[in-house]
Design an enzyme around this catalytic site. Sequence first.
Site, PDB file in Angstrom:
ATOM      1  N   CYS A   1       0.874  -1.053   0.064  1.00 13.77           N
ATOM      2  CA  CYS A   1      -0.068  -0.023  -0.109  1.00 13.77           C
ATOM      3  C   CYS A   1       0.892   1.110  -0.122  1.00 13.77           C
ATOM      4  O   CYS A   1       2.011   1.355   0.198  1.00 13.77           O
ATOM      5  CB  CYS A   1      -0.987   0.120   1.274  1.00 13.77           C
TER       6      CYS A   1
ATOM      7  N   LYS B   1      14.094 -16.165  -5.794  1.00 13.65           N
ATOM      8  CA  LYS B   1      14.137 -14.983  -7.096  1.00 13.65           C
ATOM      9  C   LYS B   1      13.458 -15.698  -8.210  1.00 13.65           C
ATOM     10  O   LYS B   1      12.603 -14.775  -8.649  1.00 13.65           O
ATOM     11  CB  LYS B   1      15.642 -14.471  -7.434  1.00 13.65           C
TER      12      LYS B   1
ATOM     13  N   ARG C   1       5.666  -0.544  -4.782  1.00 10.80           N
ATOM     14  CA  ARG C   1       5.322  -1.429  -3.104  1.00 10.80           C
ATOM     15  C   ARG C   1       4.456  -2.539  -3.480  1.00 10.80           C
ATOM     16  O   ARG C   1       4.141  -3.220  -2.584  1.00 10.80           O
ATOM     17  CB  ARG C   1       4.751  -0.197  -2.335  1.00 10.80           C
TER      18      ARG C   1
ATOM     19  N   ASN D   1      -2.848   2.487   5.579  1.00 10.12           N
ATOM     20  CA  ASN D   1      -2.070   1.129   5.372  1.00 10.12           C
ATOM     21  C   ASN D   1      -2.245   0.568   6.790  1.00 10.12           C
ATOM     22  O   ASN D   1      -2.135   1.218   7.696  1.00 10.12           O
ATOM     23  CB  ASN D   1      -0.703   1.424   5.140  1.00 10.12           C
TER      24      ASN D   1
ATOM     25  N   HIS E   1      17.675 -38.580   0.727  1.00  8.49           N
ATOM     26  CA  HIS E   1      16.460 -38.545   1.686  1.00  8.49           C
ATOM     27  C   HIS E   1      15.237 -38.045   1.219  1.00  8.49           C
ATOM     28  O   HIS E   1      14.534 -37.602   2.291  1.00  8.49           O
ATOM     29  CB  HIS E   1      16.968 -37.910   2.907  1.00  8.49           C
TER      30      HIS E   1
END
Length: 605
Positions: free
Chosen positions: A2, A486, A27, A101, A505
């Site tokens: 936000c 990434k 953001r 926010n 394993h």
Amino acid sequence: MCGIVGYIGKRDVAPLLLEGLQRLEYRGYDSAGIVVTSPKAAGLRMVKAKGRVRDLEAKVPARFKGTTGIAHTRWATHGAPSDVNAHPHLDAENKVAVVHNGIIDNASELRRKLEADGVEFLSETDTEVLTHLIARSQAETLEEKVRETLRVIEGTYGIAVLHADFSDRIVVARNGSPVVLGVGEKEMFVASDIAALVTHTRQIVTLDDGEMATLKADDFRTYTTEGTRTTSEPTTVEWEAASYDMGGHDTYMHKEIHEQAEAVDRVLRGRIDDRFSTVHLGGLNLDAREARQIRRVKILGCGTSYHAGMIGAQMIEELARIPADAEPASEFRYRNAVVDPDTLYVAVSQSGETYDVLAAVQELKRKGARVFGIVNVVGSAIAREADAGIYVHAGPEVCVVSTKCFTNTTVAFALLALHLGRTRDLSVRDGKRIIEGLRKLPAQITEVLKQEAEIKKLAEQYADARSMLFIGRVRGYPVAREASLKLKEVSYIHAEAYPASELKHGPLALIEPALPTVAIVPDDDLLEKNRAAMEEIKARSGRILAVAHQQQEKADETIVVPKNEDELDPILMGIPLQLLAYHTALALGRDIDKPRNLAKSVTVE
């Protein structure tokens, strides 16, 4: 996560707010909105839109004038992305506008009470509760209306409030979600991130949790949510507006990958002490006696910062011979961990605002622990809460996916490990060796980046994979973890990281020609062990891409990186895998700087 932008002054506000929202797009968000007013206006005017800021801008009418306004980019928590659920939210009389926010934990309870009193809600959001509570308050001032509302709120918030009856001001408040004021010449700004402000001012005031502010065109004042005045002097931020431009690159991620040599040089600058083969870390406030009393180091971070912490823990153990480990802060804060007075806790966050990390820091401080911060943003919440720390000086990182900040954080951990080591038992010779290795890093990073064309070709070959396996041992395992993250973040290809020692394993059951494996193969004392792991994969017709210091016979392809000191090799080995993720995403046509469902700064749980 936000974004908030606000302005009060004499300029036409809508273009300023839209520009600010564009600078906050990194953001992460799914809708946007804007509301404006002025002392001469009758009421508030609002426009909202699901989608990108450009979709909002297309809906703003030509005559949308005002000198005061607030705007928001929303990342959905309560209610699906829609025009109605977008912020700002207005009350029934269109007098109060709120952008928010964070998350209001008791929103459902408050909503039921308001509905019982006849309030009709338009949205599914928790934020609309704030709007109606402020509008219904009988307090005489806007400040007291907001304070009265916040007294019944449980949860996190960064808010900005407009009221048509108080059009000469914006009232803002913070609890767990960043709020930054920008001081201009007879104008004031507010935002959730410095990025939205630096075009207009570098004079910044950062609010603390439990703090509010009133912004007028020619003044501001700060105070607690209880009304007590606080003293907040503006500071000058070092980042300039040009730092947020793409600089000729097609994406911010590409730009930031290529800024890493310069960024690493910056984090090292002025910190190396050749005379004593150690480093100066002025922000640590830790003398040799105190350093020698540390019995354990616990590193807390989330996502990429957690992976940097894993590398950091290994370097601290190797160089300082102090037991160290890393743990996700989001898990640590809920497991009632034993807090040891002889343990140094290190909180890691690019933004310095990551909520899970901040909450862990606050809990540790409450229990009397010593907490250091390793952050990128000066004056951020974690930087202020921590007892001391290290700024990583990576510069602004706009892409949601972290690259240069990860690299600089690992270098900062190397500095911390060297500092602790030289106050304990690390020899002068080994101190010099590590310093020489650190100084080589910028040139070696440049050397790695020169292979981009070859890495791009490899990425295009692997782009049709539905899943990939990343493996490494000891120093290579955190690199595998970060490389796997990434690829997931930016390309949306499923990827899993596993210790190479654990193949027998369970994970060997997955190996087939359709599942490529990326093997991290440093030239250290585990080289033959790693080669044996690749033998196991090849015996089952698996395809292997190795990242190594020399060509690997058992790999189908090898990306060769320069050799540094064993302890520092992980810093370099992750960089070609950043390029691999980038070019894989590019081949798939992904939105590289703004991956779906993700946000840069995670300021909610």
